[in-house]
Write a protein that holds these residues in place. Structure first.
Motif, PDB file in Angstrom:
ATOM      1  N   ARG A 150      -5.162   1.451  -8.155  1.00  0.00           N
ATOM      2  CA  ARG A 150      -4.243   1.829  -9.227  1.00  0.00           C
ATOM      3  C   ARG A 150      -3.035   0.895  -9.272  1.00  0.00           C
ATOM      4  O   ARG A 150      -2.568   0.524 -10.355  1.00  0.00           O
ATOM      5  CB  ARG A 150      -3.780   3.266  -9.036  1.00  0.00           C
ATOM      6  CG  ARG A 150      -4.837   4.265  -9.396  1.00  0.00           C
ATOM      7  CD  ARG A 150      -4.326   5.681  -9.267  1.00  0.00           C
ATOM      8  NE  ARG A 150      -5.389   6.612  -9.606  1.00  0.00           N
ATOM      9  CZ  ARG A 150      -5.569   7.770  -9.043  1.00  0.00           C
ATOM     10  NH1 ARG A 150      -4.743   8.177  -8.101  1.00  0.00           N
ATOM     11  NH2 ARG A 150      -6.559   8.556  -9.399  1.00  0.00           N
ATOM     12  N   ALA A 151      -2.523   0.507  -8.117  1.00  0.00           N
ATOM     13  CA  ALA A 151      -1.383  -0.411  -8.078  1.00  0.00           C
ATOM     14  C   ALA A 151      -1.755  -1.771  -8.651  1.00  0.00           C
ATOM     15  O   ALA A 151      -0.969  -2.378  -9.387  1.00  0.00           O
ATOM     16  CB  ALA A 151      -0.877  -0.551  -6.654  1.00  0.00           C
ATOM     17  N   GLY A 182     -10.012   3.694   4.301  1.00  0.00           N
ATOM     18  CA  GLY A 182     -10.461   4.079   2.969  1.00  0.00           C
ATOM     19  C   GLY A 182      -9.590   5.120   2.298  1.00  0.00           C
ATOM     20  O   GLY A 182      -9.798   5.430   1.122  1.00  0.00           O
ATOM     21  N   ALA A 183      -8.602   5.662   2.998  1.00  0.00           N
ATOM     22  CA  ALA A 183      -7.782   6.729   2.421  1.00  0.00           C
ATOM     23  C   ALA A 183      -6.858   6.204   1.324  1.00  0.00           C
ATOM     24  O   ALA A 183      -6.507   6.939   0.408  1.00  0.00           O
ATOM     25  CB  ALA A 183      -6.956   7.401   3.506  1.00  0.00           C
ATOM     26  N   LEU A 184      -6.486   4.942   1.400  1.00  0.00           N
ATOM     27  CA  LEU A 184      -5.540   4.387   0.429  1.00  0.00           C
ATOM     28  C   LEU A 184      -6.211   3.454  -0.579  1.00  0.00           C
ATOM     29  O   LEU A 184      -5.524   2.756  -1.319  1.00  0.00           O
ATOM     30  CB  LEU A 184      -4.422   3.640   1.176  1.00  0.00           C
ATOM     31  CG  LEU A 184      -3.633   4.488   2.174  1.00  0.00           C
ATOM     32  CD1 LEU A 184      -2.632   3.621   2.917  1.00  0.00           C
ATOM     33  CD2 LEU A 184      -2.926   5.622   1.473  1.00  0.00           C
TER      34      LEU A 184
END
Length: 72
Positions: free
Chosen positions: A34-35, A26-28
């Motif tokens: 956004r990407a 879940g950190a990314l």
């Protein structure tokens, strides 16, 4: 096995091999969202559509098209 169990196995394995630990589950997620958003905006520009405000424009067109019709 869920994501937390897999993370614990991977962290243990990386510690045993003197490698950096994997990212926490879940950190990314925000960076990925956004990407995806940026890629969709880029594709919109390439096809000649506006990059921003597409949803609002579609809703306004739908609202203005429905004003001339009688309610059922």
């Amino acid at each position: 096995m869920n994501a937390l169990h897999q993370y614990m196995f991977d962290a243990y394995r990386s510690a045993r091999h003197d490698e950096p630990p994997p990212p926490v589950p879940g950190a990314l997620d925000i960076a990925t969202l956004r990407a995806v958003r940026d890629h969709r905006r880029f594709e919109a520009v390439l096809t000649g559509r506006p990059a921003r405000g597409r949803l609002r424009g579609a809703l306004l067109r739908r609202l203005h098209a429905g004003r001339g019709q009688a309610a059922p």
